[in-house]
Design a protein around this motif. Structure first.
Motif, PDB file in Angstrom:
ATOM      1  N   ALA A  71       0.861  -1.544   0.164  1.00 49.42           N
ATOM      2  CA  ALA A  71      -0.385  -0.034  -0.001  1.00 49.42           C
ATOM      3  C   ALA A  71       0.810   1.402   0.382  1.00 49.42           C
ATOM      4  N   VAL A  72       0.761   2.594  -0.431  1.00 48.36           N
ATOM      5  CA  VAL A  72       1.519   3.589  -0.991  1.00 48.36           C
ATOM      6  C   VAL A  72      -0.018   4.377  -0.143  1.00 48.36           C
ATOM      7  N   VAL A  73       0.372   5.464   1.375  1.00 46.98           N
ATOM      8  CA  VAL A  73      -0.096   5.943   1.085  1.00 46.98           C
ATOM      9  C   VAL A  73       0.735   7.197   1.319  1.00 46.98           C
ATOM     10  N   ILE A  74       0.151   8.469   0.665  1.00 47.76           N
ATOM     11  CA  ILE A  74       0.683   9.852   1.143  1.00 47.76           C
ATOM     12  C   ILE A  74       0.000  10.523   1.911  1.00 47.76           C
ATOM     13  N   ALA A  75       1.113  11.491   2.707  1.00 44.76           N
ATOM     14  CA  ALA A  75       1.259  11.865   4.417  1.00 44.76           C
ATOM     15  C   ALA A  75       1.070  13.857   4.092  1.00 44.76           C
ATOM     16  N   ASP A  76      -0.006  14.106   2.698  1.00 44.76           N
ATOM     17  CA  ASP A  76      -0.197  15.696   3.176  1.00 44.76           C
ATOM     18  C   ASP A  76      -1.467  16.425   3.760  1.00 44.76           C
ATOM     19  N   GLY A  77      -1.271  17.325   3.403  1.00 46.79           N
ATOM     20  CA  GLY A  77      -2.308  17.197   4.651  1.00 46.79           C
ATOM     21  C   GLY A  77      -3.432  17.090   5.428  1.00 46.79           C
ATOM     22  N   GLN A  78      -4.067  16.390   3.999  1.00 43.50           N
ATOM     23  CA  GLN A  78      -4.979  15.671   4.514  1.00 43.50           C
ATOM     24  C   GLN A  78      -5.009  13.726   3.752  1.00 43.50           C
ATOM     25  N   PRO A  79      -3.914  13.121   4.320  1.00 49.46           N
ATOM     26  CA  PRO A  79      -3.309  11.905   3.883  1.00 49.46           C
ATOM     27  C   PRO A  79      -4.849  10.793   3.326  1.00 49.46           C
ATOM     28  N   TYR A  80      -3.644  10.021   2.241  1.00 50.77           N
ATOM     29  CA  TYR A  80      -5.102   9.217   1.730  1.00 50.77           C
ATOM     30  C   TYR A  80      -3.895   7.990   1.201  1.00 50.77           C
ATOM     31  N   LEU A  81      -5.476   6.528   1.135  1.00 53.64           N
ATOM     32  CA  LEU A  81      -4.496   5.477   0.194  1.00 53.64           C
ATOM     33  C   LEU A  81      -3.918   6.221  -1.193  1.00 53.64           C
ATOM     34  N   ALA A  82      -3.099   5.953  -2.019  1.00 54.87           N
ATOM     35  CA  ALA A  82      -2.832   6.624  -2.930  1.00 54.87           C
ATOM     36  C   ALA A  82      -3.188   5.293  -3.951  1.00 54.87           C
ATOM     37  N   GLY A  83      -2.908   3.350  -3.046  1.00 53.85           N
ATOM     38  CA  GLY A  83      -2.567   3.219  -4.171  1.00 53.85           C
ATOM     39  C   GLY A  83      -1.931   1.407  -3.282  1.00 53.85           C
ATOM     40  N   LEU A  84      -2.665   0.519  -3.914  1.00 60.30           N
ATOM     41  CA  LEU A  84      -3.474  -0.750  -3.211  1.00 60.30           C
ATOM     42  C   LEU A  84      -2.425  -2.354  -3.844  1.00 60.30           C
ATOM     43  N   LEU A  85      -1.774  -2.890  -4.107  1.00 65.54           N
ATOM     44  CA  LEU A  85      -1.399  -3.544  -5.108  1.00 65.54           C
ATOM     45  C   LEU A  85      -1.642  -5.030  -3.963  1.00 65.54           C
ATOM     46  N   THR A  86      -1.991  -5.722  -4.449  1.00 64.81           N
ATOM     47  CA  THR A  86      -2.190  -7.708  -4.115  1.00 64.81           C
ATOM     48  C   THR A  86      -1.146  -8.808  -4.931  1.00 64.81           C
ATOM     49  N   PHE A  87      -0.626  -9.664  -4.399  1.00 64.42           N
ATOM     50  CA  PHE A  87      -0.054 -10.069  -5.146  1.00 64.42           C
ATOM     51  C   PHE A  87      -0.440 -11.629  -4.488  1.00 64.42           C
ATOM     52  N   ASP A  88      -1.665 -12.245  -5.135  1.00 68.94           N
ATOM     53  CA  ASP A  88      -1.966 -13.642  -4.847  1.00 68.94           C
ATOM     54  C   ASP A  88      -2.152 -14.573  -5.240  1.00 68.94           C
ATOM     55  N   GLU A  89      -1.281 -14.544  -7.154  1.00 71.01           N
ATOM     56  CA  GLU A  89      -1.349 -15.536  -7.153  1.00 71.01           C
ATOM     57  C   GLU A  89      -0.040 -15.685  -8.428  1.00 71.01           C
ATOM     58  N   LYS A  90       0.455 -16.994  -8.589  1.00 69.78           N
ATOM     59  CA  LYS A  90       1.923 -16.768  -9.096  1.00 69.78           C
ATOM     60  C   LYS A  90       1.483 -17.253 -10.481  1.00 69.78           C
ATOM     61  N   ASN A  91       1.868 -16.923 -11.651  1.00 71.86           N
ATOM     62  CA  ASN A  91       1.845 -16.994 -12.640  1.00 71.86           C
ATOM     63  C   ASN A  91       3.447 -17.731 -13.630  1.00 71.86           C
ATOM     64  N   SER A  92       4.219 -17.754 -12.951  1.00 76.89           N
ATOM     65  CA  SER A  92       5.579 -18.337 -13.439  1.00 76.89           C
ATOM     66  C   SER A  92       5.356 -19.733 -13.065  1.00 76.89           C
ATOM     67  N   LYS A  93       6.225 -20.773 -14.021  1.00 71.05           N
ATOM     68  CA  LYS A  93       6.795 -22.128 -13.559  1.00 71.05           C
ATOM     69  C   LYS A  93       8.089 -22.300 -13.296  1.00 71.05           C
ATOM     70  N   ASN A  94       8.380 -21.929 -13.630  1.00 78.13           N
ATOM     71  CA  ASN A  94      10.326 -21.775 -13.464  1.00 78.13           C
ATOM     72  C   ASN A  94      10.544 -21.247 -12.545  1.00 78.13           C
ATOM     73  N   ASP A  95      12.070 -21.360 -12.381  1.00 76.06           N
ATOM     74  CA  ASP A  95      12.264 -20.092 -11.455  1.00 76.06           C
ATOM     75  C   ASP A  95      12.992 -18.633 -11.955  1.00 76.06           C
ATOM     76  N   THR A  96      13.152 -19.748 -13.839  1.00 73.62           N
ATOM     77  CA  THR A  96      13.725 -18.161 -14.208  1.00 73.62           C
ATOM     78  C   THR A  96      12.528 -17.038 -14.863  1.00 73.62           C
ATOM     79  N   PHE A  97      11.079 -17.409 -14.878  1.00 69.60           N
ATOM     80  CA  PHE A  97      10.188 -16.635 -15.043  1.00 69.60           C
ATOM     81  C   PHE A  97       9.673 -15.914 -13.688  1.00 69.60           C
ATOM     82  N   TRP A  98       9.705 -16.669 -12.776  1.00 68.42           N
ATOM     83  CA  TRP A  98       9.806 -16.014 -11.571  1.00 68.42           C
ATOM     84  C   TRP A  98      10.259 -14.696 -10.507  1.00 68.42           C
ATOM     85  N   SER A  99      11.796 -15.312 -10.566  1.00 64.80           N
ATOM     86  CA  SER A  99      11.901 -14.141 -10.810  1.00 64.80           C
ATOM     87  C   SER A  99      12.135 -12.038 -11.793  1.00 64.80           C
TER      88      SER A  99
END
Length: 384
Positions: free
Chosen positions: A68-96
């Motif tokens: 999550a990215v939170v910006i600490a300006d005068g009115q703090p807000y959540l600028a973005g949230l990324l989730t990583f709940d799935e691995k698509n790669s089948k081998n170590d090279t593509f996983w890297s």
């Protein structure tokens, strides 16, 4: 001086990342990054790629991590949230490569997130980040703060606050429920006390007070650990972002005789080496600022010693002089002019301030030259 984030968070990077090694043991992590792209403050905009090491550590788990990215300006807000709940790669090279792509996506989110309102409210931002972290399901929680620690809005506006006594407001914040929910969260803080643009640099005592305040605030909020980093190179701030008010930096001068005892300025046993240079610098910062502001100011730095077996009056004066010179050198490192300081060794000489207890005599005196005590010290002491 504003610090660069060109090497930001590198110590947190796992050596095994992206090497093709078995990643099954990497622990899923909920990560929140609090930053501010505002004037007179540390900024990450334009150099967000430097955040990749800590981001990589988060996304290295196959599933279950968030960033999550939170910006600490005068009115703090959540600028973005990324989730990583799935691995698509089948081998170590593509996983890297997939991990690299994940990290790049988080860095891009930081780069696209700008302060949208003037001022800065780090407490509000940390509270928001804490709620986001506790909402995650990962067993590991990490908060990274990229901020000077100076607050100009929200629960704590420092514009009219004595920056050498920031810790005193913590009980009020706690009483008014301004603590964050950081139970079990690891906290890493960068750029605390750093300034840029029109914000004057803080004195060492002010930076120390600021660090003590945030240390206590985070610990009272339940943080599992708190680490401050201060070893990054210089980098210019973003001058095009919304304005953040400057905070007055007022040096506290020493106007009368002050005995710097071991509680504030201590030496190693039987040594002229200052045991805690940072604490000593914080104690002397006001005097250094006074000397810089007034070229006509002059002080006597006088070293007094305890009476120890085998010492003579002359040897004690020499030892006291060397300790006084160590304090003088420290003041000069804080930009004081050496011509405004005279080191004197009074050792065990009989003076009007010598006490009956040895412990009370293990001190270094700081005395304005115009004070009668300075004349007394010069009359009996050994000068440099």
């Amino acid at each position: 001086m504003k610090k660069s984030i060109a090497l930001l968070l590198a110590p947190l990077c796992c050596a095994a990342l992206f090497c093709g090694c078995n990643q099954e043991t990497v622990q899923p992590t909920d990560l929140a990054i609090v930053a501010l792209n505002g004037q007179n403050m540390p900024a990450v905009h334009g150099d967000e790629q430097a955040l990749l090491p800590v981001i990589q550590e988060t996304v290295a788990a196959e599933v279950g991590s968030t960033a999550a990215v939170v910006i600490a300006d005068g009115q703090p807000y959540l600028a973005g949230l990324l989730t990583f709940d799935e691995k698509n790669s089948k081998n170590d090279t593509f996983w890297s490569k997939e991990q690299e792509a994940r990290a790049e996506s988080v860095a891009a989110q930081i780069g696209a997130s700008m302060a949208s309102s003037p001022e800065t409210d780090p407490i509000g931002a940390i509270k928001l980040a804490g709620r986001q972290l506790q909402a995650g399901t990962a067993s590991r929680k990490k908060l990274v703060v990229v901020h000077s620690g100076i607050s100009t809005a929200g629960a704590l506006a420092m514009q009219n606050l004595d920056l050498t006594a920031v810790e005193q407001v913590l009980p009020q914040l706690e009483e008014q429920n301004y603590l964050a929910d950081l139970n079990g969260v690891e906290v890493e803080w960068y750029f605390l006390g750093d300034t840029s643009g029109e914000q004057e640099p803080l004195a060492p005592a002010q930076t120390e007070s600021l660090r003590n305040f945030w240390q206590e605030y985070l610990e009272h909020s339940g943080a599992a650990s708190v680490t401050f980093h201060s070893d990054l190179p210089v980098y210019e701030a973003n001058s095009m972002a919304p304005m953040v008010s400057t905070v007055a930096v007022k040096a506290e001068s020493i106007t009368g005789p002050v005995a710097l005892a071991s509680e504030s300025l201590g030496f190693e046993p039987d040594s002229i080496v200052i045991s805690n240079p940072e604490a000593a610098a914080a104690q002397l910062s006001g005097l250094a600022d006074t000397l810089s502001a007034d070229p006509n100011a002059h002080y006597i730095i006088a070293g007094s010693t305890a009476a120890v077996e085998g010492s003579t009056l002359e040897s004690s004066k020499q030892f006291g002089l060397e300790r006084a010179q160590a304090v003088k050198e420290l003041l000069c490192s804080l930009d004081a002019d050496s011509n405004q300081l005279t080191a004197v060794g009074i050792g065990i000489a009989d003076t009007s301030v010598r006490g009956a207890e040895d412990a009370a005599n293990r001190v270094v005196w700081v005395v304005p030259t115009a004070d009668p005590l300075a004349e007394e010290f010069l009359a009996v002491g050994l000068t440099d």
